[in-house]
Write a protein that holds these residues in place. Sequence first.
Motif, PDB file in Angstrom:
ATOM      1  N   UNK A 100       0.723  -1.153   0.153  1.00  0.00           N
ATOM      2  CA  UNK A 100      -0.159  -0.042   0.116  1.00  0.00           C
ATOM      3  C   UNK A 100       0.748   1.169  -0.028  1.00  0.00           C
ATOM      4  N   UNK A 101       2.040   1.174   0.699  1.00  0.00           N
ATOM      5  CA  UNK A 101       2.924   2.249   0.836  1.00  0.00           C
ATOM      6  C   UNK A 101       3.845   2.626  -0.198  1.00  0.00           C
ATOM      7  N   UNK A 102       4.008   1.604  -1.270  1.00  0.00           N
ATOM      8  CA  UNK A 102       4.798   1.740  -2.292  1.00  0.00           C
ATOM      9  C   UNK A 102       4.091   2.017  -3.866  1.00  0.00           C
ATOM     10  N   UNK A 103       4.214   3.363  -4.427  1.00  0.00           N
ATOM     11  CA  UNK A 103       3.321   3.266  -5.470  1.00  0.00           C
ATOM     12  C   UNK A 103       4.208   2.825  -6.692  1.00  0.00           C
ATOM     13  N   UNK A 104       5.332   2.249  -6.473  1.00  0.00           N
ATOM     14  CA  UNK A 104       6.108   1.461  -7.562  1.00  0.00           C
ATOM     15  C   UNK A 104       5.482   0.323  -7.879  1.00  0.00           C
ATOM     16  N   UNK A 105       4.729  -0.149  -6.710  1.00  0.00           N
ATOM     17  CA  UNK A 105       4.249  -1.473  -6.907  1.00  0.00           C
ATOM     18  C   UNK A 105       2.859  -1.466  -7.274  1.00  0.00           C
ATOM     19  N   UNK A 106       1.931  -0.385  -6.840  1.00  0.00           N
ATOM     20  CA  UNK A 106       0.562  -0.328  -7.288  1.00  0.00           C
ATOM     21  C   UNK A 106       0.161   0.471  -8.709  1.00  0.00           C
ATOM     22  N   UNK A 107       1.088   1.371  -8.886  1.00  0.00           N
ATOM     23  CA  UNK A 107       1.383   2.319 -10.040  1.00  0.00           C
ATOM     24  C   UNK A 107       0.181   3.118 -10.258  1.00  0.00           C
ATOM     25  N   UNK A 108      -1.220   2.688 -10.173  1.00  0.00           N
ATOM     26  CA  UNK A 108      -2.354   3.307 -10.533  1.00  0.00           C
ATOM     27  C   UNK A 108      -3.319   3.440  -9.184  1.00  0.00           C
TER      28      UNK A 108
END
Length: 269
Positions: free
Chosen positions: A182-190
């Motif tokens: 949840x805290x890593x935008x590189x994982x969820x991207x959108x």
Amino acid sequence: MLGVLETSFVTSIREANEVSKYAFMVRDLLLEEKRDQILCEQAVQQGLELGGAGSVAVGTLFAKRYSVWVMAVISACSLYDTILNIEEDIVRFELNGTGRMRYETQLEIGQALVNKRIQGPEMTPSSEVLVQRKTEISLLRDRLQLHLKRVFQSVATATGANIRVMNALVAHNVQQLIARIINDSEIWKTDKRLDLIKDDAIIWLEESKDNPFYTRLQRFEHPELQGPPFLIRRYCCLAYQVGSGSSAHGYCNSCPKLDSETRQRMLFV
């Protein structure tokens, strides 16, 4: 997805007609003779003794290692809308020489989470699709809980480990995984993917005495701590019993046995 599962969770996917190279299937852990063979070898690799002073550690460390495969199942769902097969005669594993395990399974035939199957990953799911997705994940969670109950009961019988402790070790890793995603935008991207991940997390971590993934965990707070919250385990996994001298494992940085000063040194020095 395949690369992430293999790199982050040592879990590979085989085709339905592919013969596995891994020595054991999960069902072996439910058969006394085979189970004891596996756990004995795992104990030897860790410098412990099944049935001896380190027997409980064999069981708690098994649960901690097995949580890696559980995290693979959850990540496949929330990140890739994919259901991994969790049947005891399909999931296979091998020991890697240090007491850890590598895992292998198949995609569940005909199953993909409904938003991928109907809408596609780039479209905004309708309310009906989201309801169906929640139903599918709830069913998977319940099946996975039953899977763990059977395996952990068998391992606990052989090692003397406490099932409550084993479940809590899995819960810690699952909750830390979800927090990290949840805290890593590189994982969820959108933002659409983040919303799905958060909705899934509500199901995986539903507050219930019957849900082994739910437990209240203390956070370690420090002004230098960046990124996701750092969660402290409720129970020690007993990894400090592995090895001796310069090869001793020591306490994990998330161990409840550590005082704040020692934990701080381990995290920031």
